[in-house]
Design a protein around this motif. Structure first.
Motif, mmCIF file in Angstrom:
data_model
loop_
_atom_site.group_PDB
_atom_site.id
_atom_site.type_symbol
_atom_site.label_atom_id
_atom_site.label_comp_id
_atom_site.label_asym_id
_atom_site.label_seq_id
_atom_site.Cartn_x
_atom_site.Cartn_y
_atom_site.Cartn_z
ATOM 1 N N THR A 72 0.830 -1.270 -0.019
ATOM 2 C CA THR A 72 0.110 -0.148 0.073
ATOM 3 C C THR A 72 0.688 1.455 -0.036
ATOM 4 N N ARG A 73 1.930 0.996 0.210
ATOM 5 C CA ARG A 73 3.166 2.143 0.263
ATOM 6 C C ARG A 73 2.809 3.270 1.551
ATOM 7 N N LEU A 74 1.963 2.621 2.400
ATOM 8 C CA LEU A 74 1.458 3.640 3.600
ATOM 9 C C LEU A 74 2.387 3.407 4.787
ATOM 10 N N VAL A 75 3.150 2.202 4.817
ATOM 11 C CA VAL A 75 3.981 2.051 5.764
ATOM 12 C C VAL A 75 5.546 1.748 5.489
ATOM 13 N N LYS A 76 6.279 2.193 6.756
ATOM 14 C CA LYS A 76 7.847 2.109 6.604
ATOM 15 C C LYS A 76 8.368 1.200 7.817
ATOM 16 N N TYR A 77 9.161 0.291 7.558
ATOM 17 C CA TYR A 77 9.629 -0.919 8.649
ATOM 18 C C TYR A 77 10.976 -0.560 8.735
ATOM 19 N N LEU A 78 11.348 -0.696 10.039
ATOM 20 C CA LEU A 78 12.787 -0.612 10.510
ATOM 21 C C LEU A 78 13.227 -1.994 11.308
ATOM 22 N N PRO A 79 13.714 -2.556 10.367
ATOM 23 C CA PRO A 79 14.309 -4.059 11.019
ATOM 24 C C PRO A 79 15.260 -4.074 11.884
ATOM 25 N N GLN A 80 15.605 -5.218 12.298
ATOM 26 C CA GLN A 80 16.795 -5.057 13.360
ATOM 27 C C GLN A 80 18.373 -4.892 12.613
ATOM 28 N N HIS A 81 18.320 -5.590 11.429
ATOM 29 C CA HIS A 81 19.521 -5.695 10.567
ATOM 30 C C HIS A 81 19.650 -4.375 9.739
ATOM 31 N N ASN A 82 20.632 -3.978 9.486
ATOM 32 C CA ASN A 82 21.132 -3.100 8.471
ATOM 33 C C ASN A 82 20.276 -3.391 6.968
ATOM 34 N N PHE A 83 19.673 -2.174 6.598
ATOM 35 C CA PHE A 83 18.811 -2.446 5.350
ATOM 36 C C PHE A 83 19.175 -1.691 4.051
ATOM 37 N N ILE A 84 19.993 -0.619 4.274
ATOM 38 C CA ILE A 84 20.518 0.383 3.348
ATOM 39 C C ILE A 84 21.869 -0.308 2.690
ATOM 40 N N PRO A 85 21.923 -0.443 1.496
ATOM 41 C CA PRO A 85 23.162 -1.067 0.811
ATOM 42 C C PRO A 85 24.238 -0.483 1.094
#
Length: 218
Positions: A72-85
């Motif tokens: 839906t593009r309405l949500v952003k999620y921060l996981p425990q691991h690094n996610f930016i390349p």
């Protein structure tokens, strides 16, 4: 309002979550507490849509969401691991997350980041706090934050708390961390995951009653 109900999750023959219920409102921070391995991270992944569950009901503003929430593009999620390349620069990440460099620099006034610096060259603490900032600050209806306070300095924790209080005015924020004092301080509503079920905490003393923390720890 985001409402999650009847979430059941099995890993093989082992059931981790038993009909979990949670309600989170715009203008509030909803905190999730629980012992290690109780299913906090699993719950956020199911809400986001990254993990399947046997049963689930997710409603946004009273409307049932049939598809994965992240689509839906309405949500952003921060996981425990690094996610930016590793190869991506801070400037490029800001562009992708629709955040101005002015806002970034005003938040990190003491850090002096080089906008062309690659994520792979940041320290672990620097990288984590930048990814936390991107997830919270980017335009979205919902922010799901998994351990945003871990592995960062006390000063950065205070800055993140202040940012959360500002951003919650126009979005739904759901947050979990093993640093329970940080969660209790920043949250307006708290749920405890215990024995696979969710319990709404009305008073902090209930955390002692449920043996989540030892007597006298508050």
């Amino acid at each position: 309002m985001l409402e999650v109900d009847n979430i059941e999750k099995y890993f093989g023959d082992i059931q981790l979550l038993y009909g979990v219920y949670l309600k989170a409102k715009e203008g509030e921070v909803t905190g999730i507490l629980g012992s290690n391995g109780c299913g906090k991270s699993t719950l956020l992944k199911i809400i986001f849509g990254a993990l399947k569950s046997k049963y689930k009901l997710i409603k946004l503003d009273g409307e049932v969401i049939q598809k994965k929430l992240y689509t839906t593009r309405l949500v952003k999620y921060l996981p425990q691991h690094n996610f930016i390349p590793d190869f991506m620069s801070i400037r490029k990440a800001l562009q992708l997350y629709q955040i101005s460099e002015v806002d970034f620099k005003s938040f990190f006034v003491e850090e002096g980041f080089d906008m062309l610096q690659k994520f792979g060259h940041l320290s672990g603490g620097q990288r984590r706090i930048v990814e936390v900032f991107l997830t919270i600050k980017t335009p979205s209806r919902i922010s799901l934050l998994d351990e945003p306070f871990s592995h960062i300095s006390p000063g950065q924790v205070a800055a993140i708390k202040a940012l959360i209080q500002t951003e919650k005015q126009h979005k739904i924020i759901v947050i979990t961390d093993h640093l329970y004092r940080e969660i209790t301080e920043v949250s307006d509503a708290i749920y405890l995951i215990k024995n696979g079920s969710s319990k709404r905490i009305q008073q902090l003393s209930e955390l002692e009653d449920y043996n989540y923390i030892s007597q006298g720890s508050l």
